[in-house]
Structure formats: C-alpha cells, structure tokens
Design an enzyme around this catalytic site. Structure first.
Site, PDB file in Angstrom:
ATOM      1  N   HIS A 116      62.735  26.962  -2.009  1.00  0.00           N
ATOM      2  CA  HIS A 116      63.554  28.207  -1.234  1.00  0.00           C
ATOM      3  C   HIS A 116      63.814  29.026  -2.058  1.00  0.00           C
ATOM      4  O   HIS A 116      63.697  30.207  -1.633  1.00  0.00           O
ATOM      5  CB  HIS A 116      64.799  27.249  -0.941  1.00  0.00           C
ATOM      6  N   ARG A 144      58.416  28.913   4.958  1.00  0.00           N
ATOM      7  CA  ARG A 144      59.510  27.930   4.780  1.00  0.00           C
ATOM      8  C   ARG A 144      58.630  26.323   4.301  1.00  0.00           C
ATOM      9  O   ARG A 144      57.538  26.329   4.496  1.00  0.00           O
ATOM     10  CB  ARG A 144      60.069  27.230   5.890  1.00  0.00           C
ATOM     11  N   TYR A 147      69.423  40.112   2.389  1.00  0.00           N
ATOM     12  CA  TYR A 147      68.644  40.874   1.360  1.00  0.00           C
ATOM     13  C   TYR A 147      68.881  42.144   0.999  1.00  0.00           C
ATOM     14  O   TYR A 147      68.351  43.036   0.294  1.00  0.00           O
ATOM     15  CB  TYR A 147      67.211  40.892   1.469  1.00  0.00           C
ATOM     16  N   ARG A 177      60.752  31.387  -2.076  1.00  0.00           N
ATOM     17  CA  ARG A 177      60.649  31.977  -0.379  1.00  0.00           C
ATOM     18  C   ARG A 177      61.774  33.260  -0.642  1.00  0.00           C
ATOM     19  O   ARG A 177      61.219  34.272  -0.227  1.00  0.00           O
ATOM     20  CB  ARG A 177      61.067  31.022   0.443  1.00  0.00           C
ATOM     21  N   LYS A 235      60.130  27.804  13.375  1.00  0.00           N
ATOM     22  CA  LYS A 235      61.097  27.379  13.973  1.00  0.00           C
ATOM     23  C   LYS A 235      61.264  27.575  15.638  1.00  0.00           C
ATOM     24  O   LYS A 235      60.635  28.659  15.709  1.00  0.00           O
ATOM     25  CB  LYS A 235      62.556  27.814  13.530  1.00  0.00           C
ATOM     26  N   HIS A 237      62.097  35.184  10.733  1.00  0.00           N
ATOM     27  CA  HIS A 237      63.568  35.007  11.267  1.00  0.00           C
ATOM     28  C   HIS A 237      63.544  35.811  12.472  1.00  0.00           C
ATOM     29  O   HIS A 237      63.161  36.984  13.124  1.00  0.00           O
ATOM     30  CB  HIS A 237      64.447  36.066  10.118  1.00  0.00           C
TER      31      HIS A 237
END
Length: 317
Positions: free
Chosen positions: A259, A164, A294, A262, A188, A285
């Site tokens: 982004h 990120r 994807y 990425r 995150k 994730h």
C-alpha cells in the site's frame, strides 16, 4: 414537568424507538444496547440544559457533539453517536411526536486526515535496484532465480502502475501480451481501467515470463501463480517478501508495504507535475475526493513553485 417525570418520558421515548428497531429492522441485541446507552447519554445532556428530545434543536445537537469532543471522544465514536441520534429523531418525526427532524442538517464530525506514508524516490530506487540485483546474482538455483524475478516484476509493476495489491497479485497471465504498453485491470465494483506499463516494468515482466517458461511450470491462468487455495500469490506473501527486501537495503520493515508503494506511485507522479484527475483514473478511485488525500503533495509543489519563481519571494539585496 418535574425532572423525574421528564426522565420517565425520555426513557419511554427511547424504549419505543428500541422496540421499533428490534421489530421492524431486526437490530441485534448488542446494537440495541449501544443505542440505549448512547441515547441515555444524549437525553441526560438535554436534561441538564433544560431541554428534551421533543424540543431539542439543531444547535443543541451541535452542542452535544462539541461536548463529546471535549470529553475526548474520537471522531469515529462521535459519528456513531450522531447516527443513533439521527435515527432516533427520524423515529420521533415519523411517529408524529415532533413535527421536524433537527438532526437532518447536522454535519458529522470530521475525522482527521491521515496522510499516507510515502517512500522517497531514492528509497524506491534502492528497492528496485536490490530486487533486480537479486535476480542477476550468481550461484543460485533456477527456482530461486524465478522466485526473485517474480519479486522484481511485482515491485516494478506496483510502482509503475499504482495497482491495488489485490489487483496486482490476481492479474491473469494474459494481461501482459507481447509488446503492449497498456493492459486492462478489473478493479473495485468490477470496473475496468486501462493501466500504462513503463519500459522497465515490461522488461522485468518479460524476463520473469521467460524464466517461468524455461522452468516449465505449466503456465496456468495467473501471472503470479502459487500452490495456495486462490491459485495465485497472496497479498500477505507479497507483503512479507517486500518487507524482507526493504530490510536488506536498510529500510525499516514498518515503513514499507504494498500500500505504501501505491502511495509512492501517486505522490511521486504529483510531485513531478501530474494532474490530480489523471492520478485518480490511474488509481481507480471512483470519486476525486478519495484522491484528494494527496493534495498535501500539490500544496508543497505550489509552495516551492512560488518560492523559486515569484520575484517578490526572493531576498532583496
């Protein structure tokens, strides 16, 4: 019950619900206004079909959501309406006004999946080559060379790792130690993950760090320091420089962002045979469902595989 009496009864139920939301949950006045408007529309729909909040079933609620779609409501707006209905029916159940909650089994409207914009491998290669060539240019100051080396390192590392942008610009200097081919990043929720680094990215980072040491900038805790409040390069500054780089090689600025790079990292891995679970881990994730955006890449790869290798897919002479 007459229509007038029914409307009055519905309004009383809505007001009771709004009073509860205000007193027990501290709902703001604009939130209460939105609920009142949403529930008024819902009860009007029920009344037109001879029903009311006391007796509406799950199928009727589904019909209401379908009616919202027919009226052109976006999925996000319909989801907000459904949230209001659920809380309303939970209130009716908890108050004993009705003995069930028909909204509990209703699935929310599905938002259309927006496929991420993806640069081709050729476009990414043009960006990387241009960033590297800028560092090697003659007749530039040491300060400009350092700035360009930083940019080259950022682009190489972003495409090599799929970080990120917030993770990338806030990397500590100690993240890259010697000849290490992996480094740890905190993503995150404070979760840490191991990230591999390609040889080209390692070489770009080594050159950048060498130039930084020569410039005697004082080091510091950040791999990409700046004089801003955060102490490190901002996402906005990197995004701006990346768009400038894209324009310099004939790629529209609107097509490129950190982004998008990425996304290119993830899509190109899948196109070349990587497993979806591996890509999930590399992207950081928490849930595989996030990575499944994807799957269009996997579907295309499988379609190509069948077309090229299945004997019945080939034209017969």
């Amino acid at each position: 019950m007459s229509d007038r009496a029914r409307r009055g009864a519905d309004a009383a139920l809505i007001e009771g619900f709004l009073e509860m939301m205000s007193a027990e949950r501290g709902a703001a006045s604009n939130t209460l206004s939105s609920y009142r408007r949403d529930l008024a529309d819902y009860t009007a729909f029920l009344s037109a079909r001879g029903s009311d909040p006391d007796h509406a079933g799950a199928e009727t609620i589904r019909d209401y959501l379908a009616d919202l779609e027919d009226r052109g409501f976006a999925a996000s707006s319909a989801s907000r309406r459904l949230s209001a209905l659920r809380q309303f029916h939970q209130y009716l159940f908890s108050e004993g006004i009705r003995g069930d909650d028909p909204s509990g089994i209703i699935d929310g409207p599905r938002r259309p999946v927006r496929l991420p914009g993806v640069l081709s491998e050729k476009d990414v290669e043009k960006l990387l080559e241009a960033a590297n060539a800028a560092v090697e240019a003659s007749g530039i100051s040491d300060r400009d060379r350092l700035r360009r080396a930083r940019m080259h390192t950022l682009v190489e590392m972003l495409y090599a790792t799929g970080l990120r942008v917030s993770e990338l610009v806030s990397l500590p200097t100690g993240a890259l130690r010697g000849e290490a081919r992996f480094f740890t990043v905190r993503g995150k929720g404070g979760h840490e993950r191991m990230v591999p680094l390609t040889e080209k990215a390692r070489q770009a980072a080594a050159r950048y760090l060498a130039l930084r040491a020569e410039a005697d900038t004082g080091g510091g805790p950040w791999l990409f320091p700046s004089f801003g409040e955060s102490g490190h390069l901002t996402r906005q500054a990197f995004a701006r420089d990346l768009k400038d780089l894209a324009v310099s090689v004939g790629i529209a600025a609107a097509k490129v962002s950190p982004h998008v790079l990425r996304h290119a990292f993830a899509s190109h891995l899948l196109q070349n045979g990587a497993d979806l679970r591996v890509v999930q881990q590399l992207l950081g994730h928490a849930d595989i469902s996030t990575t499944q955006i994807y799957t269009h890449v996997l579907e295309e790869r499988l379609r190509t595989l069948v077309t090229e290798h299945h004997p019945l897919a080939k034209e017969r002479g």
